[in-house]
Design a protein around this motif. Sequence first.
Motif, PDB file in Angstrom:
ATOM      1  N   SER A 117       0.833  -1.208   0.000  1.00 21.91           N
ATOM      2  CA  SER A 117       0.000   0.000   0.000  1.00 21.91           C
ATOM      3  C   SER A 117       0.864   1.253   0.000  1.00 21.91           C
ATOM      4  N   ALA A 120       2.078   1.692  -3.553  1.00 22.35           N
ATOM      5  CA  ALA A 120       0.961   2.107  -4.406  1.00 22.35           C
ATOM      6  C   ALA A 120       0.578   3.556  -4.128  1.00 22.35           C
ATOM      7  N   ASN A 121       0.527   3.932  -2.859  1.00 26.70           N
ATOM      8  CA  ASN A 121       0.154   5.301  -2.505  1.00 26.70           C
ATOM      9  C   ASN A 121       1.208   6.306  -2.945  1.00 26.70           C
ATOM     10  N   PHE A 123       3.214   5.959  -5.503  1.00 30.76           N
ATOM     11  CA  PHE A 123       3.103   6.092  -6.955  1.00 30.76           C
ATOM     12  C   PHE A 123       1.881   6.928  -7.326  1.00 30.76           C
ATOM     13  N   LEU A 124       0.758   6.681  -6.666  1.00 30.04           N
ATOM     14  CA  LEU A 124      -0.463   7.430  -6.965  1.00 30.04           C
ATOM     15  C   LEU A 124      -0.284   8.912  -6.668  1.00 30.04           C
ATOM     16  N   MET A 125       0.318   9.221  -5.519  1.00 35.87           N
ATOM     17  CA  MET A 125       0.525  10.619  -5.178  1.00 35.87           C
ATOM     18  C   MET A 125       1.509  11.274  -6.137  1.00 35.87           C
ATOM     19  N   THR A 126       2.523  10.530  -6.556  1.00 31.37           N
ATOM     20  CA  THR A 126       3.469  11.062  -7.542  1.00 31.37           C
ATOM     21  C   THR A 126       2.751  11.385  -8.839  1.00 31.37           C
ATOM     22  N   ALA A 127       1.922  10.450  -9.303  1.00 29.64           N
ATOM     23  CA  ALA A 127       1.199  10.649 -10.559  1.00 29.64           C
ATOM     24  C   ALA A 127       0.255  11.844 -10.470  1.00 29.64           C
ATOM     25  N   VAL A 128      -0.466  11.948  -9.367  1.00 30.17           N
ATOM     26  CA  VAL A 128      -1.424  13.048  -9.196  1.00 30.17           C
ATOM     27  C   VAL A 128      -0.694  14.389  -9.096  1.00 30.17           C
ATOM     28  N   PHE A 220       8.952  10.140  -7.034  1.00 29.90           N
ATOM     29  CA  PHE A 220       8.481   8.843  -6.535  1.00 29.90           C
ATOM     30  C   PHE A 220       9.392   8.313  -5.429  1.00 29.90           C
TER      31      PHE A 220
END
Length: 234
Positions: A117, A120-121, A123-128, A220
Amino acid sequence: EYMSLYDRNYQEESNYSYGTRDDSAIVNYVKQTYQLFAASMLAGAVGAYVGMPFASVVAANYWFIAIPWLLFGMFGLNLIKNKPGINMIGLFAWTFASGVIITPLLTNILSMSGGASIVANAFLMTAVTFGGLSLYAIKTTKDFTSYGKPLMIAFVIMIVFSFINAFVFHSPLAHILLQGVFFMVISGMVLYDTQNVIQGNYETPMDGAIALYLDFFNMFITLLQIFGFMNSDD
């Protein structure tokens, strides 16, 4: 753990092509840049996946792997960027290797409770964050293309303090605080690089793709370390 390989001011010094491309050429240039950026992201992800079983080997020989990777990114890619075919092989080999290099960090995070998690979090925060900053850079009337020198100075200062902490003070808290500041510096680089890409200020789409990839890569890794530290306190 992180490296920025390009002086973000180099395209300003020679002003390669801005003002020489027409609108259709710039649109095509930007399209190619982001296609290469996406392909580089995929190559990096594959490198991380393939390298995970060998993370301990990578960790034991980290500098023997990281230094050639760093030198090739600094000099090799620049030498081959105008050689069709070879430049793409070099780019994707380098981004693939970047994924391999971060496998020790990924393995360490994944070994924690809720490690998957955390990754994943991060990576998601990096993408956003990356996407939001890129959109802002495209939409705003503020010019960030002159921010290269102060951003690189800030980056070098952060690297120096990080090495001092790593070899002298050994403070986990100071390390994470430095990561927080570094995250802000990288955020500025996203604004800077995005505007330079959409204006066609890099010599080739490959140059722009490398700049964007480094921003995402460094962001990231920074978030991984911050989230990992926060989780270790639980």
